[in-house]
Every structure is written in structure tokens, then in C-alpha cells.
Design an enzyme around this catalytic site. Structure first.
Site, PDB file in Angstrom:
ATOM      1  N   GLU A 233       4.231  -4.540 -10.011  1.00  0.00           N
ATOM      2  CA  GLU A 233       3.518  -4.779  -8.512  1.00  0.00           C
ATOM      3  C   GLU A 233       2.537  -3.791  -8.479  1.00  0.00           C
ATOM      4  O   GLU A 233       2.890  -2.636  -8.579  1.00  0.00           O
ATOM      5  CB  GLU A 233       4.677  -4.816  -7.582  1.00  0.00           C
ATOM      6  CG  GLU A 233       4.321  -5.119  -6.160  1.00  0.00           C
ATOM      7  CD  GLU A 233       5.465  -5.374  -5.185  1.00  0.00           C
ATOM      8  OE1 GLU A 233       6.477  -6.280  -5.672  1.00  0.00           O
ATOM      9  OE2 GLU A 233       5.367  -4.667  -4.076  1.00  0.00           O
TER      10      GLU A 233
ATOM     11  N   GLU B 268      12.546  -3.760  -6.405  1.00  0.00           N
ATOM     12  CA  GLU B 268      12.732  -2.326  -5.658  1.00  0.00           C
ATOM     13  C   GLU B 268      14.121  -2.320  -5.328  1.00  0.00           C
ATOM     14  O   GLU B 268      14.225  -2.132  -4.136  1.00  0.00           O
ATOM     15  CB  GLU B 268      11.409  -2.398  -4.610  1.00  0.00           C
ATOM     16  CG  GLU B 268      10.269  -2.349  -5.357  1.00  0.00           C
ATOM     17  CD  GLU B 268       9.282  -2.229  -4.359  1.00  0.00           C
ATOM     18  OE1 GLU B 268       9.573  -2.335  -2.779  1.00  0.00           O
ATOM     19  OE2 GLU B 268       7.912  -2.180  -4.439  1.00  0.00           O
TER      20      GLU B 268
END
Length: 812
Positions: free
Chosen positions: A493, A417
Site C-alpha cells: 500500500e 495493518e
């Protein structure tokens, strides 16, 4: 101390002096540290607490969570006192026998901004708390005298998004070698060609010659099977120049035993260096014979057979033990995860402890080894972006060199991220890091976890890696697959479902960002943060899109810090995301994954059936099962047969419990007017025959304590552990699901209580204590052996109004 020829390994576990805080001349041999605390390493100085919201109170805006304004956050790093400076000092004598040899000090990890000194002189530093590193300290040592190793550490505030731990939390050791030796992490073993009859083995060895003169040497490699049988011999002459030189050997293993998930066979390469006609070094490297392949059509293939990633993301803390590495604690986590069908770990979001990788090698888990949570743009004020330009290449190369011989590792991840996704220059950074991975290990692909998918695609980051990981993109998998037919993709994820074990709240709704006044999340496993979803959504998309490699759900275990959705309210201090709670007790959705990820028969009924005060009211009863149909009975009366839905419009025997599709695909549901007694669910096979039964009863008054150790024999090494489940039951042995008695613990014999826990993310009780309140009927006592002391360890648990329990554990 272990010794192989002239190579000696000296663990530095005991004898450390520790001071929390800073001190002038902390590295000076003349400093009197007799008043410092003596500790054993690995050591996490912060886990003892106390918990306090002031430890990590932050005024911030978490952009990745979709926050639109700055707000006060609490518990983000666990509410524990990890911020600040500290010193560790260790004295040791260098024997005369070490004269003429080289001595390295090896750190598996030091949190963080470590500076290393020997005899008062600065040796070197590493800022990244998760990276392993070493220094040649030979020239700083005094042979025949006492020497001092000193380490200063500095954990700045706003440096982490979760509990990082603090201190020398991984192993430290000395490595003593001949001047001509295999360099640290100086081997690279691959098996480029594998058939049933033979496996080609290629070994690259990096030699360090610190003798000051060029030497004629010989490399001899003996490959030994897991059973101790020599299966291959390789050798080559080597002209060893001063400094570093690289040498290659190739050979074959006949009829190789492959490393696989079901049979993780390991070989050991014993690499002997012969210099001037004498054995100079013996260096061992474990490896596995296995092939990995990735394709859009066939997914991930291990040894030619397709394997779906049934993975979890895992932070590095070990719950009540903190960040201090303990091999048995990691092994227990993997055992619990294996029980639900998990076969893969993503090391979120940093290089892991070497013990995790060793255990994954031994137990048959796949691993994504992840390097960074930040590149050049930060998520927190003092995060890795502060040192990225100076240290990223060194850290990434060191991670790969340390880890690349582990057969469990199948991908390198360069980031999670990363905010750089939103900037065009982020693609250049992604290419830079990917190139480093390919240079250090061309046998494995490179990946990253992207949560700004559109930006990652537009700015070229997704195209810069070999395999694209999507974070929380289940609703757009189909579009991503259609728009990028050549990309290989997976869920890096997923889900982020939140729940507190045993806390069942009404009404049951598929909801986002629910903040119950109790600061818990519903154990019905239907709640998530705004970006996440309950597990059924991801499981359905994985089922519909087999071209995906699989998923890594967030998270396998609860972890310290990041208490979403209660991140604005104290005393929330640990996560709710885990499939397993912080103490290692499975939540209900554990059995959902087990029903999907394994071939075992599964039948799990919840919630508990102690709903005093709700007589006559409808209580949702849910069932996770591997069977397609089941019937529920209350006190012998049938409440109806339920079937799993095959598609959204399937109504045949389907009840949606107000949740609807895709819940009806994976769970069976009833609304039951509460009356005390016995709930029984009967599962039926495809022929309509009863195949499995499960009961939940209304427990009586709490009457006694029950102790259930996971092991009754442990090693007497001062490190091995027995995890003892503590249950509060009625007189018939039924768990009392609401019991919250305070229990006191006592140990007799050669052991001690390492920590206590109960899985409650709102508890402010210290983990290092002799009392603990039960949480929904359960508690955990972690018993540790004493170094070198054998015999019977007796653990006793007492509670007011409860029958006392004692269990015996042997240390051998």
C-alpha cells in the site's frame, strides 16, 4: 434458470420484499409483508441516503493515522445510513420435480450478521459481511408448495473504517442437485507442469453423497478451450461414501494456450458425475494454464517472464451505485485502470465479489485476494475482532475454496495493518492463518500488508508470511532490503496522494495534511496525509530498487467514506485518494502513471487555463509525459524547453517549480504569467524532433451540454449499464472547467437512470435523482436497461442557459 443435466441454478434477483428496521417474527410465513418494499437483489439499502453527518459521527482516535487524541470524526463511513437492522423475504415454489434432490441457497455476500430462515425455521448465520456462504436447505422445504426464504441483517455502528454498504448486496441463488453431486466450491484445478508441448492438469473433486448409501460412481472430465474445442478427456471410477469424499484426476492438454496479461486464455473443466449408470451432476470450473514464481533475484515471474506489479488497492463500492454488485460497473473500473497501465488489484481489505475475479480472469489482471482488516485486536469498536476466534478459520478457508481456481490470483493476503503487529502473540496468529492458506492452496504464497514495520519484524509477523508487504515504507526500502536479504518484498500500500479533480490551489507545495477551507485537496497532486507522499516518491524508489516486486498504490478509485484529510469536517463524505474520482473521471496523476507504466506516448498538460482574476500572476503549469523533454508555448510564444532530471543534481534544462527532486524526475514544470488564450506543449523525441502536441485553451462562456456514452448498445436484462459522461462546453466544444450548472435528466424508452454523480467528495446530493450539479464541468449519468424490454433509450440533459443534448442507447 440454467440447467446442466440434473444441476439447476435459480437466480433469486427479483421478487424480494424488504423492510428497513426490525420486526418481531420477521421470518414467519404468516407475517403480512405486502406493505414492504419490493427490491431487486443485489441491493444496497443505504446508498439512497440521505447523507447526514449523524449517520457515522464518531468520537475516536485513529492510531494508524498517527492521531494522538480522541476527536470527532465525520464521514468515515460515507455519511450514509448503513447502520441498523433490516429484513429480506422471498417466496418461491418448489416444483414436484425437485423431490429427492438437494437444494442449496448460495449467498455471495450479505452485509452483515446475517441469519437465514426457511419457512420460519432458523437455518444458519454468518457474521462477516464480505464472505460468501451457503446452506443446504433441503430438509426445510415443502415440495409442491410455496416456500419462504427470510434473511435478517444487522449492521452495528463502529463496525467499519469505510462505507461497507448494507443488505443483500451480492447475488443470491438456489442450486438444485442430485443427491450425489460435486460439493459447493468442490473443485481444485492446478497445472503443476507446463511446457510448450503439454500442460499437466490435476483436478481434485469433492463429492457429496446425501443418498444415505455408498455408491459406485464414475467421474468424467471434459476440458474445453475458450473457443469451445474439447482438448482433453479424463475419467476415473469413484466409490462414493456417504457424506464428503475426495477424488483426483490427472491429464494433459497438448500445446496449451497460457493465461497471461496480454492473452488471458481460459479453459473450462466440465465435471460429470455418473451414479448408478446415469448422469447425476455436471459441474463446470474455469481455470487457466499458467505458472507463477517469486524470488528475491528475479521478482515475480508469470509463465517465466518477469512482471512488475503496477497495482492499485480497491475498496468494493461502485461509487454512485453503492456496494450493490454490478458486473458492468466493475468492468468499467478495470477498463479505466487498464488505460493507465495498471495490471494488478489488491482487494482492500476483504474478500471481493466473484464478479471482480471473473473479470480479472477474462481481462488479464493479477490479484492479491485479501481476507481481513482485523484479527484479535480491533481498529473499530464492532469490527471483525469481535468474531475472529469463532469465524476466522471458516471464513479464510471458504474464501480460498471459492477463489482458488481463478488464474488471476497470485497471492493470498491474511491481513492489512493489523494492530496485532505490536504484540508478540501476533506472530502465532500470522502462522495460524498462513498454515490455513498453505493447506487449502499450496501453489500460492501468503502475504500481508504491514504498516508497523519495526514491530512486525521484531514480533515475528513479517517472518511468518511468505512475501512481505510494506505499507508506506518507501523511505526505508533500502534498509529493509539490506537487513533482510532473503525476504521477498513489495509495496502493498503506497502513496495515499490526495486530490480533487479540477481543484487547483496556489501556492503549489509538497505538503502533508493540508486542509483547505473548501474541503477539497489540490488537483496538482502534491499533497498527502502525514504517512503518505505524492506518487513521485514511490515511483523513484521502485525505479531504484528493481528487486522489489512492485507496488499497489492507494487507491485506484475514490471510494465512499474515509475523507482524509478532511475527516473532521462535514460535508466531506468520500475519499480523495483515488487516481480516478468517484464518478470514474481520471485525475491528472492518472497520466503520470500512464507515462511510467505503459509504452504508449503520453502528453498531459494541466491545469485548465481559465484563471479570470489572476491576470499577470504566475500560474504553475505542469506536464506528465513519456518523453524526456517538452517546450511550452503561450499564444504562440515559447516559454522555454524543460527536461526531466536524471538525478537530484541535474540542472540541464530542469526547472523544479519549487518542488524539487523527485518531482523533476517525472514531471515538467513552468511558471506562467496568466493571460487568456492557448497553452500548447510540444514533446520532443530523443532526436530532438517534435513528437506530440497538446493544447489547453481558455474556454468561453458555458453554452451547451454534451453527452458521451461509453456504450450505445446494452443488454436488455435489467442490469446492464451505459455510463454517460456529461460535459458542459462553450460554443466551440471546449470543456468549461469551472462550470457548476444544475442539470436535469429525463429518460424515454425501456431504460432508467440508475444513478447520477459528479465526483465531488463534498456533495450531499442523492445519487438516485433526476438532477445533478456539474463539478468542474463534468457530471455522470448511469443509464440502466429494463429487464426484457428492448428498444431505443433516449437520455436528455438540460441546464438553464445551456443547449439541450440527447443521446440514444439501444437495449437489445
Amino acid at each position: 434458470m440454467s440447467q446442466s443435466g440434473l444441476r439447476q441454478t435459480v437466480p433469486l434477483k427479483t421478487g424480494w420484499r424488504f423492510l428497513r428496521g426490525d420486526v418481531a417474527d420477521g421470518m414467519a410465513p404468516s407475517l403480512d409483508d405486502s406493505g414492504w418494499r419490493e427490491v431487486r437483489v443485489p441491493h444496497d439499502w443505504a446508498i439512497e441516503g440521505p447523507f447526514d453527518r449523524a449517520h457515522d459521527l464518531q468520537e475516536t482516535q485513529i492510531w494508524a493515522d498517527g492521531e494522538t487524541q480522541v476527536r470527532e470524526h465525520t464521514g468515515r463511513t460515507g455519511g450514509l445510513p448503513h447502520v441498523g437492522k433490516a429484513w429480506y423475504r422471498r417466496r418461491f415454489t418448489v416444483p414436484e420435480a425437485w423431490a429427492g434432490r438437494r437444494v442449496y441457497v448460495m449467498f455471495d455476500g450479505a452485509m452483515s450478521y446475517s441469519k437465514v430462515y426457511v419457512n420460519g425455521e432458523y437455518v444458519g448465520e454468518r457474521p462477516y459481511g464480505y464472505i460468501s456462504f451457503y446452506f443446504d436447505i433441503t430438509d426445510y422445504l415443502r415440495v409442491g408448495e410455496e416456500n419462504l426464504l427470510a434473511v435478517s441483517l444487522d449492521n452495528p455502528p463502529y463496525a467499519s473504517r469505510w462505507y461497507p454498504g448494507a443488505g443483500l448486496y451480492r447475488e443470491v441463488q438456489l442450486s438444485v442437485v442430485h443427491p450425489v453431486h460435486v460439493a459447493p466450491w468442490g473443485t481444485y484445478v492446478t497445472t503443476p507442469e507446463i511446457t510448450d508441448e503439454r500442460a499437466k492438469v490435476s483436478i481434485r473433486v469433492e463429492l457429496e453423497n446425501a443418498s444415505g448409501i455408498e455408491q459406485d460412481a464414475e467421474l468424467r472430465v471434459r476440458i474445453v478451450s475458450q473457443e469451445g474445442e474439447a482438448v482433453a478427456q479424463l475419467e476415473t471410477p469413484a466409490l462414493v461414501q456417504t457424506g464428503l469424499s475426495t477424488h483426483r484426476l490427472e491429464g494433459e492438454i497438448a500445446r496449451p494456450k497460457l493465461w497471461s496479461l496480454d492473452s488471458p486464455h481460459l479453459y473450462t473443466a466440465e465435471i460429470e458425475v455418473v451414479a448408478a449408470g446415469q448422469s447425476a451432476d455436471l459441474y463446470t470450473t474455469r481455470f487457466g494454464v499458467r505458472s507463477i514464481e517469486f524470488s528475491r533475484k528475479d521478482g515475480f515471474r508469470l509463465n517465466g517472464a518477469r512482471v512488475e506489479f503496477k497495482g492499485v488497492c480497491m475498496h468494493h463500492d461502485l461509487g454512485a451505485l453503492g456496494a450493490a454488485v454490478n458486473r458492468r460497473a466493475i468492468e468499467r473500473q478495470l477498463e479505466i485502470l487498464r488505460g493507465m497501465g495498471c495490471n494488478a488489484i489488491r482487494t482492500s481489505h476483504n474478500p471481493p465479489a466473484k464478479e471482480l475475479l471473473e473479470l480479472c480472469d477474462e481481462m488479464g489482471f493479477l490479484v492479491i485476494d485479501e481476507a481481513f482488516d482485523e484479527w484479535r485486536i480491533g481498529k473499530v469498536g464492532n469490527g471483525y475482532h469481535k468474531v475472529f476466534d469463532e469465524w476466522a478459520e471458516r471464513d479464510l478457508r471458504d474464501m480460498i475454496r471459492r477463489d482458488r481456481n481463478h488464474p488471476c490470483i497470485v497471492m493470498w493476503s491474511i491481513g492489512n495493518e493489523i494492530p496485532d503487529q505490536g504484540h508478540p502473540e501476533g506472530a502465532e496468529t500470522a502462522r495460524f492463518l498462513t498454515r490455513i492458506c498453505h493447506e487449502e492452496d499450496p501453489t500460492r504464497p501468503v502475504t500481508a500488508g504491514f504498516n508497523q514495520a519495526d514491530d512486525a519484524i521484531k514480533n515475528g509477523l513479517a517472518g511468518a508470511v511468505d512475501i512481505v508487504g510494506w505499507n508506506y515504507e518507501h523511505h526505508r526500502y533500502e534498509a529493509r532490503l539490506n537487513n533482510h536479504p532473503d525476504w521477498i518484498m513489495y509495496g502493498s500500500e503506497t502513496e495515499s496522494c490526495v486530490s480533487s479533480r479540477g481543484e487547483y490551489y496556489l501556492p503549489v507545495k509538497d505538503a502533508r495534511d493540508v486542509q483547505w477551507p473548501s474541503l477539497h485537496s489540490s488537483a496538482y497532486d502534491v499533497e498527502a496525509p502525514p504517512w503518505g507522499c505524492p506518487p513521485e516518491y514511490e515511483l523513484l524508489q521502485q525505479e531504484l530498487h528493481p528487486e522489489l516486486l512492485g507496488q499497489f498504490t492507494w487507491t485506484g478509485f475514490d471510494y465512499l467514506g474515509e475523507p482524509t484529510p478532511h475527516k473532521f469536517a462535514w460535508p466531506s463524505r468520500s475519499s480523495y485518494f483515488g487516481i480516478v474520482d468517484l464518478a470514474g473521471f481520471p485525475k491528472d496523476r492518472y497520466y503520470l502513471y500512464k507515462s511510467v507504466w505503459t509504452d504508449e506516448p503520453v502528453l498531459h498538460l494541466f491545469p485548465h487555463w481559465n484563471w479570470e482574476g489572476y491576470e499577470g500572476e504566475l500560474i504553475p503549469v505542469h506536464c506528465f509525459t513519456s518523453f524526456d523533454a517538452a517546450e511550452l508555448f503561450l499564444n504562440g510564444r515559447s516559454l522555454g524547453l524543460r527536461r526531466k532530471a536524471k538525478h537530484p543534481d541535474d540542472k540541464d534544462g530542469v526547472y523544479d517549480g519549487g518542488l524539487g527532486w523527485p518531482f523533476t524526475r517525472y514531471r515538467l514544470m513552468w511558471d506562467v504569467p496568466y493571460e487568456p488564450g492557448t497553452l500548447e506543449v510540444v514533446a520532443y523525441d530523443n532526436e530532438g524532433k517534435a513528437a506530440m502536441r497538446k493544447r489547453v485553451v481558455t474556454a468561453g462562456r458555458p453554452a451547451k451540454v454534451e453527452l458521451v456514452p461509453d456504450r450505445v448498445v446494452i443488454r436488455a436484462d435489467g442490469e446492464d449499464l451505459s455510463f454517460v459522461t456529461v460535459r458542459i462546453t462553450d460554443v466551440e466544444g471546449n470543456l468549461c472547467p469551472k462550470a457548476e450548472h444544475r442539470l436535469s435528466f429525463q429518460v424515454k424508452g425501456p431504460g432508467e437512470i440508475a444513478a447520477l454523480d459528479n465526483g465531488d467528495p463534498t456533495s450531499l446530493e442523492p445519487f438516485q435523482n433526476t438532477t445533478r450539479r456539474a463539478f468542474n464541468g463534468l457530471c455522470l449519468a448511469i443509464v440502466r436497461s429494463q429487464d426484457g424490454a428492448t428498444g431505443a433509450i433516449e437520455l436528455t440533459a438540460r441546464g438553464v442557459g445551456l443547449e439541450t443534448a440527447t443521446v440514444t442507447i439501444r437495449a437489445e
